[in-house]
Design an enzyme around this catalytic site. Structure first.
Site, PDB file in Angstrom:
ATOM      1  N   ASP A 429       0.860  -1.173   0.000  1.00  0.00           N
ATOM      2  CA  ASP A 429       0.000   0.000   0.000  1.00  0.00           C
ATOM      3  C   ASP A 429       0.904   1.233   0.000  1.00  0.00           C
ATOM      4  O   ASP A 429       1.615   1.488   0.975  1.00  0.00           O
ATOM      5  CB  ASP A 429      -0.905  -0.027   1.236  1.00  0.00           C
ATOM      6  CG  ASP A 429      -1.942   1.088   1.244  1.00  0.00           C
ATOM      7  OD1 ASP A 429      -1.732   2.100   0.543  1.00  0.00           O
ATOM      8  OD2 ASP A 429      -2.949   0.958   1.964  1.00  0.00           O
ATOM      9  N   HIS A 430       0.867   2.019  -1.094  1.00  0.00           N
ATOM     10  CA  HIS A 430       1.783   3.145  -1.235  1.00  0.00           C
ATOM     11  C   HIS A 430       1.461   4.279  -0.264  1.00  0.00           C
ATOM     12  O   HIS A 430       2.258   5.219  -0.114  1.00  0.00           O
ATOM     13  CB  HIS A 430       1.759   3.664  -2.673  1.00  0.00           C
ATOM     14  CG  HIS A 430       3.091   4.141  -3.158  1.00  0.00           C
ATOM     15  ND1 HIS A 430       3.945   4.888  -2.375  1.00  0.00           N
ATOM     16  CD2 HIS A 430       3.736   3.977  -4.340  1.00  0.00           C
ATOM     17  CE1 HIS A 430       5.035   5.174  -3.043  1.00  0.00           C
ATOM     18  NE2 HIS A 430       4.943   4.626  -4.248  1.00  0.00           N
ATOM     19  N   ARG A 431       0.314   4.227   0.394  1.00  0.00           N
ATOM     20  CA  ARG A 431       0.031   5.216   1.431  1.00  0.00           C
ATOM     21  C   ARG A 431       0.854   4.959   2.676  1.00  0.00           C
ATOM     22  O   ARG A 431       1.147   5.873   3.447  1.00  0.00           O
ATOM     23  CB  ARG A 431      -1.462   5.182   1.810  1.00  0.00           C
ATOM     24  CG  ARG A 431      -2.432   5.528   0.688  1.00  0.00           C
ATOM     25  CD  ARG A 431      -3.869   5.291   1.121  1.00  0.00           C
ATOM     26  NE  ARG A 431      -4.102   3.910   1.510  1.00  0.00           N
ATOM     27  CZ  ARG A 431      -5.254   3.446   1.985  1.00  0.00           C
ATOM     28  NH1 ARG A 431      -6.294   4.279   2.133  1.00  0.00           N
ATOM     29  NH2 ARG A 431      -5.387   2.174   2.296  1.00  0.00           N
TER      30      ARG A 431
END
Length: 459
Positions: A429-431
Site C-alpha cells: 500500500d503506497h500510502r
C-alpha cells in the site's frame, strides 16, 4: 410453549449465513446444547447448538437457504414455561439464552453454548449424534432421482417399516460438493472402512443417477452432458473474497515489485531439516522459512507491518506480526493468520502453518482467525507459477508472493552454475510505505533466503 431460536451473529458482524444441513427434523426431541444445524458464513462452517430442550415444531428454512442474522431459524416446543422468554421472538439470542438459564429450576442447569454467547457444555468431547428415524427408500430409479435434490431432512415416501439411521458422516468440503452436484448424502453409501462419505462416493452415486432410465427427470442442479453453460450461486467464502478484493483494489493504491533470489541454501536447509530424525513429525518447508524471513524483515521495516485508519486519519504500526497465509480451499480462498508469528521459532511456525492450512481446508477456521492479520504470504509456487501481482488483504500494508523454485543457470562465485532460483513478488500500500522502504524489505527477505543459516543465528 413455542420458543423461537433466531440466527445469531456468528462473529465479525456477518449479516447472513447459509443452511448447509439440518441435523434435526420436525418432531425430533432435542436437548440443551445439542447441535441442530450446520451453517456456512462468509468465513467458516459452524454447528449451531440448541438453546432449548424440547420438541422441534417447525424449521423456518431449508438446506441451501440463506438466512439473515436475527431471522427465525427453528421453533421448539419447550415443556412448561421455559419458552416464555422468547415469546414474540424480539428478545434476541443472547437474552433468550440468559432468560432460559435464569428460569431453570436447578442451580447447576446446563448453560446454552451458543456461538459467541454463554459457557461451554459440561460434557467433554463432541456431542453424540442422535439417530434419526426415516422411512425406507423406494427401490425405483425414478424415486431415487427425485430424492437426489431433496433437502437433508426430507424423508422418502415408502412403506410402513421405520428404520433407524444416523446422520451421514462426511467432511464440510464433501457436503458442499454434494450440494453442488444436487446429491442428498442420506442416499450415498460410503465405500471406505471408516464409514465417511468421500467425493468419490458422491461422484459414483451421481453418475448412477444420471445413467438411470429416469435420468430425464434428474434435478437441474446436476449439469447435463453437452450443456453450454453452468451457473453457480456466489455465496459464502467466494462472495466474501470477491467483495474484499474489489474493496482492496479500489481503496489501497497497489504497487508491486519483484526480486529474483538464489534460494539454493534454503532448499538445502529444508532438505537437511527433513532428514533430521529429531524433527520427525514437523514438516518444515520453504514456506515456513519464508514466513520466518518475513517476520525478521518486518522488524527492520515496520512500515510494512501497519494499517491505514482512514476515519482517524492515522497510520497504525503494529508491534506484533499476525501473519496471514493464503489457503486455497474447495469453498474458495481464505487467509487465516498465525497470531504473534514473530515470537515463534522456525519449527513452531512450520507447525502453526500446517495446522492452519489443515483447518482451513476442512472449513472449520474460526472467524477470529480470518481477521486481524497484519501482513500476508501467498504461495504461487505450489501451482507451478513463477510470479504474480497479489492483491492486498484488506487493512494490511503488504503481501508477499512466493514463486516456484526453478533450477536455472546463475552467476555464483564468478561462475555460471545451476542454482535454485525463486521470484518474490511484493505488493504494498503506497500510502503506508514508499518504494524505498518496500525495496529494503524485499531485499531483506531475499538476503535471508539466500543465506538462511546466518539469518537464523541472528534471530
Amino acid at each position: 410453549m413455542i420458543a423461537e431460536f433466531r440466527l445469531p451473529d456468528l462473529g465479525e458482524g456477518l449479516p447472513e449465513a447459509e443452511i448447509v444441513q439440518w441435523l434435526v427434523a420436525r418432531g425430533d426431541e432435542v436437548t440443551l446444547n445439542q447441535p441442530i444445524a450446520e451453517v456456512e458464513t462468509a468465513k467458516a462452517i459452524v454447528e449451531l447448538p440448541s438453546p432449548f430442550a424440547g420438541t422441534v415444531s417447525d424449521l423456518h428454512a431449508a438446506a441451501g437457504d440463506v438466512v439473515a442474522v436475527g431471522a427465525p431459524l427453528i421453533a421448539i416446543d419447550v415443556p412448561g414455561g421455559a419458552g416464555e422468554a422468547t415469546e414474540g421472538g424480539d428478545a434476541g439470542v443472547a437474552e433468550t439464552a440468559a432468560d432460559t438459564v435464569a428460569e431453570a429450576p436447578e442451580a447447576d442447569a446446563a448453560v446454552p453454548n451458543l456461538v459467541g454467547y454463554g459457557a461451554a457444555p459440561r460434557a467433554a468431547g463432541r456431542p453424540q449424534r442422535r439417530a434419526r428415524t426415516v422411512r425406507a427408500a423406494s427401490a425405483s430409479a425414478s424415486d431415487t432421482a427425485v430424492l437426489a435434490d431433496a433437502p437433508h431432512d426430507a424423508v422418502a415416501p415408502a412403506p410402513s417399516e421405520d428404520i433407524r439411521h444416523e446422520r451421514p458422516r462426511s467432511t464440510p468440503p464433501v457436503r458442499a460438493y454434494a450440494k453442488e452436484r444436487g446429491v442428498d448424502l442420506a442416499l450415498v453409501e460410503a465405500s471406505g472402512v471408516t464409514g465417511i462419505i468421500r467425493r468419490e462416493d458422491v461422484d459414483r452415486y451421481a453418475d448412477a443417477v444420471q445413467t438411470a432410465p429416469a435420468a430425464a427427470s434428474a434435478p437441474a442442479a446436476v449439469t447435463a452432458t453437452g450443456a453450454r453453460e453452468t451457473r453457480i450461486p456466489v455465496r459464502g467464502v467466494r462472495k466474501h473474497t470477491a467483495a474484499a478484493m474489489v474493496r482492496s483494489a479500489f481503496t489501497a493504491p497497489h504497487v508491486t515489485t519483484f526480486l529474483e533470489v538464489d534460494v539454493t541454501e534454503t532448499t538445502r536447509l529444508v532438505a537437511d531439516l527433513r532428514a533430521d530424525r529429531r524433527l520427525d513429525g514437523h514438516r518444515i518447508g520453504i514456506l515456513a522459512v519464508a514466513a520466518k524471513a518475513v517476520c525478521l524483515a518486518l522488524r527492520a521495516e515496520p512500515s510494512l507491518n501497519a494499517s491505514w485508519d482512514d476515519s482517524a486519519g492515522e497510520i497504525v504500526r503494529f508491534h506484533y506480526v499476525n501473519l496471514g497465509i493464503a489457503a486455497a480451499t474447495e469453498r474458495g480462498l481464505v487467509v487465516p493468520h498465525v497470531a504473534d508469528a514473530d515470537r515463534l521459532t522456525l519449527v513452531e511456525l512450520a507447525d502453526a502453518i500446517g495446522e492452519l492450512a489443515q483447518t482451513a481446508r476442512s472449513g472449520r477456521t474460526a472467524p477470529t482467525a480470518l481477521t486481524g492479520g497484519t501482513f500476508s504470504i501467498t504461495n504461487f509456487g505450489v501451482f507451478g507459477i513463477d510470479a504474480g501481482t497479489p492483491i492486498l488483504n484488506p487493512g494490511e500494508a503488504g503481501i508477499l508472493g512466493l514463486g516456484s523454485v526453478r533450477r536455472r543457470p546463475w552467476d555464483h562465485d564468478g561462475q555460471i552454475v545451476l542454482r535454485d532460483v525463486m521470484t518474490l513478488s511484493l505488493s504494498f500500500d503506497h500510502r503506508l510505505a514508499d518504494g524505498e522502504e518496500a525495496s529494503r524489505f524485499l531485499r531483506a527477505v531475499g538476503d535471508i533466503l539466500r543465506e538462511p543459516g546466518r539469518a537464523m543465528l541472528l534471530s
